[in-house]
Design a protein around this motif. Structure first.
Motif, mmCIF file in Angstrom:
data_model
loop_
_atom_site.group_PDB
_atom_site.id
_atom_site.type_symbol
_atom_site.label_atom_id
_atom_site.label_comp_id
_atom_site.label_asym_id
_atom_site.label_seq_id
_atom_site.Cartn_x
_atom_site.Cartn_y
_atom_site.Cartn_z
ATOM 1 N N PRO A 202 0.736 -1.107 0.090
ATOM 2 C CA PRO A 202 0.087 0.053 -0.134
ATOM 3 C C PRO A 202 0.749 1.419 0.107
ATOM 4 O O PRO A 202 2.035 1.284 0.501
ATOM 5 C CB PRO A 202 -0.777 -0.003 1.447
ATOM 6 C CG PRO A 202 -0.656 -1.630 1.464
ATOM 7 C CD PRO A 202 0.711 -2.192 1.096
ATOM 8 N N ASP A 203 0.348 2.321 -0.575
ATOM 9 C CA ASP A 203 1.080 3.657 -0.543
ATOM 10 C C ASP A 203 1.165 4.041 0.924
ATOM 11 O O ASP A 203 0.371 3.838 1.690
ATOM 12 C CB ASP A 203 0.113 4.745 -1.079
ATOM 13 C CG ASP A 203 0.102 4.411 -2.818
ATOM 14 O OD1 ASP A 203 0.808 3.571 -3.225
ATOM 15 O OD2 ASP A 203 -0.854 4.999 -3.249
ATOM 16 N N GLY A 204 2.325 4.524 1.171
ATOM 17 C CA GLY A 204 2.664 4.625 2.765
ATOM 18 C C GLY A 204 3.266 3.766 3.679
ATOM 19 O O GLY A 204 3.567 4.140 4.728
ATOM 20 N N ALA A 205 3.705 2.566 2.857
ATOM 21 C CA ALA A 205 3.971 1.625 3.758
ATOM 22 C C ALA A 205 5.688 1.434 3.649
ATOM 23 O O ALA A 205 6.252 0.442 4.409
ATOM 24 C CB ALA A 205 3.604 0.270 3.043
ATOM 25 N N LEU A 206 6.206 2.414 2.906
ATOM 26 C CA LEU A 206 7.608 2.260 2.970
ATOM 27 C C LEU A 206 8.285 3.770 3.129
ATOM 28 O O LEU A 206 7.604 4.805 2.785
ATOM 29 C CB LEU A 206 8.333 1.948 1.515
ATOM 30 C CG LEU A 206 7.831 0.464 1.035
ATOM 31 C CD1 LEU A 206 8.440 0.540 -0.394
ATOM 32 C CD2 LEU A 206 8.740 -0.506 1.715
ATOM 33 N N SER A 207 9.139 3.862 3.969
ATOM 34 C CA SER A 207 10.052 5.005 4.130
ATOM 35 C C SER A 207 11.345 4.860 2.932
ATOM 36 O O SER A 207 11.844 4.056 2.840
ATOM 37 C CB SER A 207 10.507 5.379 5.355
ATOM 38 O OG SER A 207 11.530 4.140 5.759
ATOM 39 N N MET A 208 11.706 6.249 2.575
ATOM 40 C CA MET A 208 12.593 6.349 1.622
ATOM 41 C C MET A 208 13.960 6.989 2.164
ATOM 42 O O MET A 208 13.672 8.244 2.778
ATOM 43 C CB MET A 208 12.441 6.721 0.154
ATOM 44 C CG MET A 208 13.309 6.872 -0.916
ATOM 45 S SD MET A 208 12.919 7.692 -2.276
ATOM 46 C CE MET A 208 13.374 9.249 -1.834
ATOM 47 N N GLU A 209 15.064 6.656 2.074
ATOM 48 C CA GLU A 209 16.214 7.332 2.277
ATOM 49 C C GLU A 209 17.229 7.585 1.143
ATOM 50 O O GLU A 209 17.642 6.519 0.588
ATOM 51 C CB GLU A 209 17.248 6.743 3.287
ATOM 52 C CG GLU A 209 18.249 7.720 3.807
ATOM 53 C CD GLU A 209 19.088 7.068 4.906
ATOM 54 O OE1 GLU A 209 20.250 7.318 5.286
ATOM 55 O OE2 GLU A 209 18.658 5.721 5.043
ATOM 56 N N LEU A 210 17.731 8.583 0.633
ATOM 57 C CA LEU A 210 18.375 8.723 -0.408
ATOM 58 C C LEU A 210 20.120 8.802 0.012
ATOM 59 O O LEU A 210 20.356 9.657 0.831
ATOM 60 C CB LEU A 210 18.084 10.138 -1.341
ATOM 61 C CG LEU A 210 18.688 10.552 -2.596
ATOM 62 C CD1 LEU A 210 18.861 9.305 -3.549
ATOM 63 C CD2 LEU A 210 18.758 11.825 -3.042
ATOM 64 N N VAL A 211 20.896 8.085 -0.659
ATOM 65 C CA VAL A 211 22.139 8.012 -0.029
ATOM 66 C C VAL A 211 22.850 8.278 -1.211
ATOM 67 O O VAL A 211 22.974 7.484 -2.342
ATOM 68 C CB VAL A 211 22.680 6.552 0.349
ATOM 69 C CG1 VAL A 211 23.984 6.427 0.674
ATOM 70 C CG2 VAL A 211 21.825 6.139 1.452
ATOM 71 N N ALA A 212 23.847 9.347 -1.306
ATOM 72 C CA ALA A 212 24.613 9.727 -2.284
ATOM 73 C C ALA A 212 25.662 8.605 -2.933
ATOM 74 O O ALA A 212 25.858 7.866 -1.873
ATOM 75 C CB ALA A 212 25.343 11.148 -1.755
#
Length: 213
Positions: A202-212
């Motif tokens: 479902p939408d909202g079920a994941l958090s995202m982190e951007l790693v350079a």
């Protein structure tokens, strides 16, 4: 397509998740795996190959056999890591329960062009598993320098992305199962029942982190 993930949950915690199942732990001393790439060994929960309903935690190599037309001229089969078209005859032979497995993860990654990698983590640190397929004792040439090897192999299904993944990878995301009912069904029910599990979180079920990079 997901070709990088991590599994950092402690081995004792992994065993505790499946205390309601009949599971043998054959992992040995499982290290924390911050980066799991194709062709590497990683843990799976699979059927133990014996009569009855036994399961086991064991190591397998990431990448299922690919169709022969995709082997190199030297006979090398690098394997298929992600499976979308379950209607293909190549994959249909491995859709019944005895070839299904659960692949534990704590996060998976997708590249972000020019920026690095996006890491997606299930919300609330919930136990999560890729919906996997497992092929035991398959003989092939994975690397020319190794020659023929016989390996336990796995890969996992993909589907259309949810809102979080679509921002980075608009074509697909892994099929991830997060509830005991889903895990039990994936391991035991006929394909006609579990094919509906090939769906996005479902939408909202994941958090995202951007790693350079």
């Amino acid at each position: 397509m997901c070709n990088l993930y991590r599994h950092t949950r402690a081995q004792d915690a992994l065993r505790e998740i499946f205390r309601g199942f009949s599971v043998e732990d054959r992992l040995g001393n499982l290290p924390s795996q911050e980066r799991i790439y194709p062709n590497e060994l990683a843990p799976v929960l699979r059927h133990d190959g014996q009569e009855g309903d036994g399961l086991e935690l064991a190591m397998a190599r990431w990448g299922l056999p690919s169709p022969k037309q995709f082997h190199s001229k030297n006979g090398i089969d690098k394997g298929v890591t992600n499976i979308r078209n379950t209607g293909s005859p190549h994959w249909r032979r491995w859709l019944n329960p005895r070839f299904r497995c659960l692949v534990p993860l704590t996060a998976f990654s997708e590249p972000v062009h020019g920026e690095g990698k996006a890491w997606f983590t299930p919300a609330e640190d919930r136990p999560a598993f890729f919906a996997g397929l497992h092929v035991p004792q398959w003989t092939s040439i994975r690397k020319l320098k190794d020659g023929e090897t016989t390996d336990d192999l796995y890969a996992f299904l993909t589907t259309e992305p949810n809102a979080e993944v679509a921002k980075v990878h608009p074509k697909a995301m892994p099929v991830i199962l997060t509830s005991p009912d889903e895990w039990d069904a994936w391991l035991h029910e006929p394909w006609s029942v579990v094919q509906e599990l090939q769906r996005p979180l479902p939408d909202g079920a994941l958090s995202m982190e951007l790693v350079a990079a």
